[in-house]
Design a protein around this motif. Structure first.
Motif, short mmCIF file in Angstrom:
data_model
loop_
_atom_site.label_atom_id
_atom_site.label_comp_id
_atom_site.label_asym_id
_atom_site.label_seq_id
_atom_site.Cartn_x
_atom_site.Cartn_y
_atom_site.Cartn_z
N MET A 174 -13.81 -10.34 -5.14
CA MET A 174 -12.36 -10.42 -5.08
C MET A 174 -11.68 -9.64 -6.20
SD MET A 174 -9.88 -13.75 -4.92
CE MET A 174 -10.60 -14.56 -3.49
N GLU A 175 -12.31 -9.58 -7.37
CA GLU A 175 -11.67 -8.82 -8.46
C GLU A 175 -11.54 -7.36 -8.10
OE1 GLU A 175 -14.31 -10.81 -8.76
OE2 GLU A 175 -15.82 -10.02 -10.13
N ASP A 176 -12.43 -6.84 -7.26
CA ASP A 176 -12.27 -5.44 -6.84
C ASP A 176 -11.04 -5.26 -5.97
OD1 ASP A 176 -14.32 -4.38 -8.31
OD2 ASP A 176 -15.61 -3.91 -6.62
N ALA A 177 -10.75 -6.23 -5.11
CA ALA A 177 -9.51 -6.16 -4.32
C ALA A 177 -8.30 -6.18 -5.25
CB ALA A 177 -9.46 -7.30 -3.32
N ALA A 178 -8.36 -7.02 -6.28
CA ALA A 178 -7.25 -7.10 -7.24
C ALA A 178 -7.12 -5.80 -8.02
CB ALA A 178 -7.46 -8.28 -8.19
N ARG A 179 -8.24 -5.24 -8.43
CA ARG A 179 -8.20 -3.97 -9.16
C ARG A 179 -7.59 -2.86 -8.30
NH1 ARG A 179 -14.34 -5.19 -10.93
NH2 ARG A 179 -14.04 -5.79 -13.10
N ILE A 180 -8.04 -2.77 -7.06
CA ILE A 180 -7.51 -1.74 -6.16
C ILE A 180 -5.99 -1.90 -6.03
CG2 ILE A 180 -7.40 -1.00 -3.75
CD1 ILE A 180 -10.44 -1.75 -3.58
N ALA A 181 -5.56 -3.14 -5.75
CA ALA A 181 -4.14 -3.37 -5.50
C ALA A 181 -3.31 -3.00 -6.73
CB ALA A 181 -3.91 -4.83 -5.12
N TYR A 182 -3.74 -3.45 -7.88
CA TYR A 182 -2.96 -3.16 -9.10
C TYR A 182 -3.01 -1.68 -9.48
CZ TYR A 182 -1.05 -7.56 -11.06
OH TYR A 182 -0.30 -8.69 -11.32
N ARG A 183 -4.18 -1.03 -9.30
CA ARG A 183 -4.21 0.39 -9.64
C ARG A 183 -3.30 1.19 -8.72
NH1 ARG A 183 -9.41 4.45 -10.11
NH2 ARG A 183 -9.47 4.23 -7.85
N GLU A 184 -3.27 0.81 -7.45
CA GLU A 184 -2.37 1.50 -6.54
C GLU A 184 -0.90 1.28 -6.93
OE1 GLU A 184 -3.08 3.55 -3.63
OE2 GLU A 184 -4.89 3.68 -4.86
N LEU A 185 -0.61 0.10 -7.44
CA LEU A 185 0.78 -0.17 -7.85
C LEU A 185 1.14 0.65 -9.09
CD1 LEU A 185 3.33 -1.73 -7.17
CD2 LEU A 185 2.40 -3.71 -8.40
N GLY B 160 -4.31 -12.67 0.20
CA GLY B 160 -4.15 -12.74 1.65
C GLY B 160 -5.27 -13.56 2.26
N ASN B 161 -6.50 -13.03 2.17
CA ASN B 161 -7.62 -13.81 2.69
C ASN B 161 -8.77 -13.83 1.70
OD1 ASN B 161 -10.29 -12.42 3.55
ND2 ASN B 161 -8.72 -10.89 3.92
N MET B 162 -9.51 -14.90 1.72
CA MET B 162 -10.76 -15.00 0.95
C MET B 162 -11.90 -15.34 1.91
SD MET B 162 -10.04 -18.55 -1.18
CE MET B 162 -11.74 -19.13 -1.40
N VAL B 163 -11.79 -14.87 3.14
CA VAL B 163 -12.75 -15.23 4.17
C VAL B 163 -13.25 -14.05 4.99
CG1 VAL B 163 -11.92 -17.58 4.42
CG2 VAL B 163 -10.85 -15.76 5.76
N ASP B 164 -12.55 -12.94 5.00
CA ASP B 164 -12.95 -11.83 5.85
C ASP B 164 -14.10 -11.04 5.21
OD1 ASP B 164 -10.97 -12.57 7.64
OD2 ASP B 164 -9.49 -11.18 6.82
N PRO B 165 -14.64 -10.06 5.95
CA PRO B 165 -15.72 -9.25 5.37
C PRO B 165 -15.30 -8.56 4.06
CG PRO B 165 -15.64 -8.94 7.73
CD PRO B 165 -14.42 -9.75 7.38
N LYS B 166 -14.03 -8.28 3.91
CA LYS B 166 -13.48 -7.92 2.60
C LYS B 166 -12.30 -8.83 2.33
CE LYS B 166 -14.98 -3.12 2.54
NZ LYS B 166 -14.68 -1.77 2.02
N TYR B 167 -12.13 -9.22 1.08
CA TYR B 167 -10.98 -10.04 0.70
C TYR B 167 -9.77 -9.13 0.51
CZ TYR B 167 -14.90 -13.09 -0.54
OH TYR B 167 -16.06 -13.83 -0.52
#
Lengths: 323, 323, 323, 323
Positions: free
Chosen positions: A263-274, A302-309
């Motif tokens: 999940m931290e990778d999803a957070a990193r992606i989102a914040y770097r894009e911002l 959003g989700n913590m259940v899909d193949p990617k969070y």
């Protein structure tokens, strides 16, 4: 945004995608399906969406594990070919509204083996026995909300669970969220918002489906209040606006959306894009944006259940004009 | 295994896939491409594989980031349609041998921005500046090994970096490893081994490519000793042997292969599949297998750089007859 | 290494730590306990170690969850104060041998709720019901091995599961592996190896315990073949050799040890430390080391069950003289 | 809650902990320090907290990496011994208010090598060069907010970044969040809230410090608006209320707090604890709570930068009376 779109934000021709005109729904996001519609920028499209189980879970005595048949899950409307859209462009999709359709009870949530945020799954593989299967059918009404039981109703706060463009050559399960959008399950993708989706294939090939009547952060058990709807969006095209991950804008915020594991990778992606968006379009130095988001950034799971969070990182627009 | 295959382990007709007969190589694992061959179980196929960069990195002064063009990476031979293969079956692929082809230096390794195990990437998104790009071209000889520099040569220990069947309706980048195989980068997929691949689409649609002359655990910088080869495999079909993730067998071990993120999920998948295999075919109780693997299981890290990490869990066959 | 140690690799005075002289065993790695011994570099110390359950699991009908009492788990011998050791130095601990002690059956392995690699845990928190508790008691003999059942014996391959120095001001559960060593469960910490441990507190304060008679990669169910032993080590001190994470050396390899979550972080730590070691002591450029380890590095998964996972990254010494 | 506390929610004796009376601040959460105060339940304590850098970063030309000296970071007031508190009890800490103290500029944020959410770190170990070090000093005023620059001010929304009880025998760096509280960096730990902390050691041994004037979700660069304060809390004791992870209550929500890596584990912990709380105290069946939180649960990311990440899972109290 209106100013950047080919249609200048103006609503153009109106279209309907009914169950009949859709015909076969799709279970992958890819460039290999024949478009169900071809539209110009500005088009307003109303689509009859199925719920994520394609309506197959009909009663509380059904067993999801016996009925649902991977990979034929999460049926999508589309693809919609947008004239003029090419790789390197961006589709701007205004979400007009989402209205439930079909006989009550319309809403469904479930517990199913090997799926969910507090159970072992196909990825977090364990030997423990699964939870019992449960199906819950619910009345959903835009005015009175989602009737959980005799004492609890949740507000009707619908959004599009799955939306995106086609990858260039990949065709990926509609259960997956990734760089082109897909199964993000992010409650911000709601009426009033515009989602920006990078274009990879000619015509962009917009898909959507999987609308939720209500959902908490993380979509914990894996099934929000799934329901069939008529969902109406207005599609514009922004030429040459090129970025990697979906973006979203509301009246008062801009948001970037990352999907990944852990999940931290999803957070990193989102914040770097911002950070990158603030630097590219709002005059920020990247490190200044990094430090300001430390104090004023917002994260939505959003989700913590899909193949990617999926996580959305956002910032208030009042902070954007003042770099 | 031989006993279970339709061809009873016997070599059948021989085929060659040359660069010319392959024509266009493929960058996704999916059911949408036209088969390059149709074969019966037992077929022995020799394929001219490209290196993962399709030979485009020609000199040490090349810049990978300027030459390589996602998603057109990791070109694959195939697909090979195996007559009689259906969803729920298993393809058994014996790896006969791997021979380098082409002019020296044949081998290539690189450092490229946003890719690798000790750098920020598109998934582990950071703001740090990338490392400098480096290309290293190397002589590779089956007899004398991989000439790293004047003093160091590494043994030539070739294996198939990417191999798998087509998903049923998905078409997934050949950079990804998953339940159907793909870019596992597991050094055990080497001559002498047989890899078992679950079948999802009619004809199985076998793809392979991305052969490595040598590689350490994890493929740390993301580029092993990439080299073009003639790779020869013998293909058998096992009807009705149905499991979720690729399996592998050598003279003395059985191995299950899991791919996922975070890395512990890949390890969990691999070990759970091994528990299940021991229970299904070797008479073990699942919990007995779980406890025995605690004492005698082996883990191999294939890659720690791809979109999913790959690990193989294995156990010595001497422990299998005695549950 | 001998050349760098204060004792020049020579064995000095001999000491015994018996159960009686140890008195209270310790459950944290920290600077707050009174040393059980004070020794000069070169000291050879034999310690009577307990098994990780302090011998409390006596029969196969015991229930670990009723007997084991967090945080009083994984009892450690020590601390041993090494004269002259200061922050910034390194302790070199040669492992001489490990001999089982106590009445048969000596070895114990278990399945316990909320612990293990293929179950939900306190960290990977789920709602699934736990597995049944199981205790297995085994005969362990250095000559004939670990008797798993009537048909299977595993070789006796003992190692020290938990060893390390005290943090400077922290006192951390002996269940945890981290920068000072601790519960690494790495089978390479075996007779014939020397482990290098960074010193943080005056006298280094060496602890050790938790010896395993056999263990596979990952210590899958969380309990290796736990057994009480007499473990003998020779302790040397290397002044001013300062690094962050434990290192290990055998006749033919050097290894760096990282512990963290998710597992890829443990792998990153281990490999980065190996790059740094090759750069500092063997003449490598960091990026050259990074690329060479891609082809020739080795990863060993110690545990995938502790509060942090542990991996060792290693390289063959024949590759070190030739940078 | 008042009804359950020994002091019945009534404010008792008042205490001050000044810099002088505190003397040495603490850098670990543990049972080895001498209490600075002994109080009865009901005590109201005002503490002079330092900023997380103990005031050592004095100007924007300072270099954090040269000044900050691990493990002597994040100084804590306390420990406060609460009479009557024993293992298995719970401390209820009402946060009354947080007031900045000291000369302007009071607030500090930084970019420091190997620390932060969008950079490589000691755990996510990479070879990329670090970002430049930056220090930003800011005026912080409760009335006018945090002056970011001439055009932007952020509202003053102070909270306690680090608060917790002592573990039973461990002493853990105040940089870490875990089951006893610690460095959670969760903006909900703010005036008006009560935090419930499990008691592990006699007297509970409450520590606190690290107050932030403002912080976004995730504390992205690792330094919120750090500032010294006078922080006032009222301490009550609830006998026999025994749970594993910190909990929090505001006027309209209950929250459970999980810390772990990877981030999904922190989310799992938080949500499982919330399921358990709803089941234990509000009449929910666990699976009913699981499904309801899927629709109505809320996640807040406290930090994505500490040795463990922290998330809070919460639900609106209006949903609690109606199970």
């Amino acid at each position: 945004m209106a100013a950047r779109g080919e249609a200048k934000g103006r609503a153009g021709e109106r279209y309907e995608i009914t169950e009949a005109s859709q015909g076969k729904y799709h279970y992958v996001y890819g460039p290999y399906a024949t478009p169900v519609l071809r539209v110009d920028p500005g088009a307003v499209v109303s689509a009859e969406t199925h719920d994520a189980m394609e309506g197959q879970i009909k009663s509380e005595s059904d067993k999801p594990s016996e009925i649902l048949n991977f990979p034929f899950l999460n049926p999508q409307n589309g693809p919609i070919f947008v004239n003029g859209a090419e790789k390197g462009d961006c589709l701007a999709v205004y979400i007009h509204d989402i209205v439930p359709r079909g006989p009550q009870p319309i809403g469904t949530t479930c517990i199913m083996p090997e799926f969910g945020g507090l159970v072992g799954t196909g990825d977090t593989a364990i030997l423990n026995a699964p939870l019992p299967e449960i199906v819950k059918k619910l009345h959903v009404d835009p005015a009175t909300g989602v009737r959980w039981n005799e004492r609890i109703s949740l507000p009707y706060q619908p959004f599009i669970g799955t939306i995106g463009t086609a990858p260039e050559i990949e065709a990926i399960s509609s259960l997956v969220p990734d760089y082109y959008g897909g199964n993000m399950d992010l409650p911000d993708v709601a009426p009033g918002a515009v989602i920006y989706l990078p274009v990879h294939a000619p015509g962009a090939l917009l898909y959507l489906g999987d609308c939720h009547a209500a959902q908490g952060d993380g979509e914990l058990c894996g099934f929000a209040i799934e329901h069939p709807t008529v969902t109406t969006v207005q599609i514009d095209l922004i030429k040459g606006w090129n970025f990697r991950w979906p973006r979203l804008e509301t009246h008062d915020r801009i948001m970037t959306i990352g999907s990944g594991r852990p999940m931290e990778d999803a957070a990193r992606i989102a914040y770097r894009e911002l950070v990158r968006w603030m630097a590219a379009d709002y005059g920020y130095d990247e490190l200044e944006a990094y430090m300001l988001l430390t104090q004023a950034g917002h994260l939505r799971v959003g989700n913590m259940v899909d193949p990617k969070y999926t996580l959305g990182a956002s910032v208030d627009k009042t902070l954007l004009g003042a770099a």
